[in-house]
Design an enzyme around this catalytic site. Structure first.
Site, PDB file in Angstrom:
ATOM      1  CG  HIS A   1     -14.956 -19.513  22.378  1.00 51.10           C
ATOM      2  ND1 HIS A   1     -16.165 -20.347  22.573  1.00 51.10           N
ATOM      3  CD2 HIS A   1     -15.108 -18.296  22.788  1.00 51.10           C
ATOM      4  CE1 HIS A   1     -16.893 -19.491  23.175  1.00 51.10           C
ATOM      5  NE2 HIS A   1     -16.496 -18.436  23.386  1.00 51.10           N
ATOM      6  CB  CYS A   2     -15.782 -16.385  17.546  1.00 53.17           C
ATOM      7  SG  CYS A   2     -15.833 -14.569  16.712  1.00 53.17           S
ATOM      8  CB  ILE A   3     -14.562 -13.299  22.265  1.00 52.62           C
ATOM      9  CG1 ILE A   3     -13.756 -12.343  21.284  1.00 52.62           C
ATOM     10  CG2 ILE A   3     -13.585 -14.199  23.138  1.00 52.62           C
ATOM     11  CD1 ILE A   3     -12.537 -11.632  22.161  1.00 52.62           C
TER      12      ILE A   3
END
Length: 356
Positions: free
Chosen positions: A121-123
């Site tokens: 999951h890439c912020i």
């Protein structure tokens, strides 16, 4: 404050993505107006294109479906990859979504969804990186790194040209100058062109970070794995080093339990081994474990096949071309035709028997 902290830490929110956009936008606002008159036409065109591309692929990465698994597309998601019987075993159910987990999938605690071939999951894009958008994410990294590197080159080129106007004998290497003079000259240039110099130094410092992240993801592609899977392999490496891992062969003609495993997948190979761990370091003795033959203790990862590694170029195709897409459609049509043929044959045979 507690609710806000929980949201920022555990839920989807665009704060970091907004920060990323502001960082790019403010840097461009600072450097473009003073640098624009000093650029030739080709550099102007190149600069405009490179400034647009990161925003385009940021939008594509953030707004595309990363591979959400739903009850409607679950049968299709199950056929994308076979289980390798090492880090992905059939029959495992997601405790949150209450569906069978397809191979290479993982439940994202931030998106609250199961994602096909989840990488992480890439912020910065406020989204997961998975089967559906990994290629957009890699292009975002590539063009962001290219933009930053080009800005560094343009910035130093402009500063060097301005120095040359005052010191006609000046060169990039500063030949004929001692180190103190060399740094004093650059300090003067940075002071005279603060906005260009400040953004140039920022780009110089951040470019290696972005290129390094891009290089790491290409290493994962070369290895035929993902960030999520690499952590699972790290856990296996510890188990193997402690002597708790065992493997044995899986017959190629085994009968699949189609209630928990697809009868066929688009992946060109199937697993030839099963790897398990034991609590006591002794070979497994329980019944019902798939595979045949004697158990062999595994000490290192290189003794275990990675089913999802087809070689760098095929791995790359698997990322950038949802891939074998035409092959998959043709194969599915052929399977449907075979099933229809079987149904028609069964119906004909039944009718014939009834007539008799």
């Amino acid at each position: 404050m507690s609710r806000l902290a929980h949201t920022l830490w555990n839920d989807k929110h665009p704060v970091i993505m907004i920060f990323f956009i502001l960082l790019l936008g403010i840097a461009e606002i600072l450097i473009v107006p003073p640098a624009w008159p000093l650029l030739n036409d080709s550099r102007k065109v190149t600069s405009v294109i490179l400034m647009l591309l990161p925003y385009i692929f940021l939008y594509a990465s953030a707004n595309s479906d990363p591979g959400y698994i739903t009850p409607e597309n679950h049968p299709h998601q199950m056929t994308l990859y076979p289980y390798d019987f090492t880090i992905f075993h059939p029959g495992q159910e997601c405790r949150t979504c209450h569906i069978l987990k397809p191979a290479r999938s993982k439940h994202c605690s931030i998106c609250k969804r199961c994602i096909s071939k989840l990488d992480h999951h890439c912020i910065f894009i406020n989204n997961c990186v998975g089967y559906g958008n990994q290629h957009y994410f890699l292009l975002l990294l590539f063009f962001t790194a290219t933009l930053i590197t080009y800005a560094t080159y343009i910035g130093f080129s402009i500063l060097s040209n301005e120095i040359f106007k005052h010191l006609p004998n000046w060169t990039w290497r500063g030949k004929g100058y001692v180190w103190s003079q060399y740094f004093n000259i650059w300090a003067w240039a940075l002071q005279e062109y603060t906005r260009i110099g400040g953004v140039t130094l920022l780009c110089l410092l951040t470019a290696p970070l972005v290129w390094g992240l891009l290089g790491y993801h290409f290493y994962l592609i070369w290895a035929g794995t993902t960030t999520n899977e690499s952590m699972k392999w790290s856990d296996w490496a510890i188990e193997m080093a402690d002597g708790y891992a065992f493997k044995r062969a899986i017959p190629s003609n085994r009968q699949k339990d189609t209630t928990i495993e697809p009868a066929w997948t688009r992946w060109p190979v199937e697993s030839e081994q099963v790897v398990v761990r034991t609590e006591d370091g002794l070979p497994p003795i329980r019944e019902g474990v798939v595979g045949v033959g004697e158990w062999e203790r595994v000490w290192k990862l290189r003794d275990v096949e990675n089913l999802y590694d087809l070689g760098f170029w095929d791995n790359l195709k698997d990322v950038f071309w949802p891939r074998y897409g035409v092959w998959h459609k043709k194969e599915r049509k052929a399977e449907d035709a075979r099933n229809n043929g079987r149904s028609n044959a069964d119906s004909s045979a039944t009718s014939s028997l009834r007539r008799k």
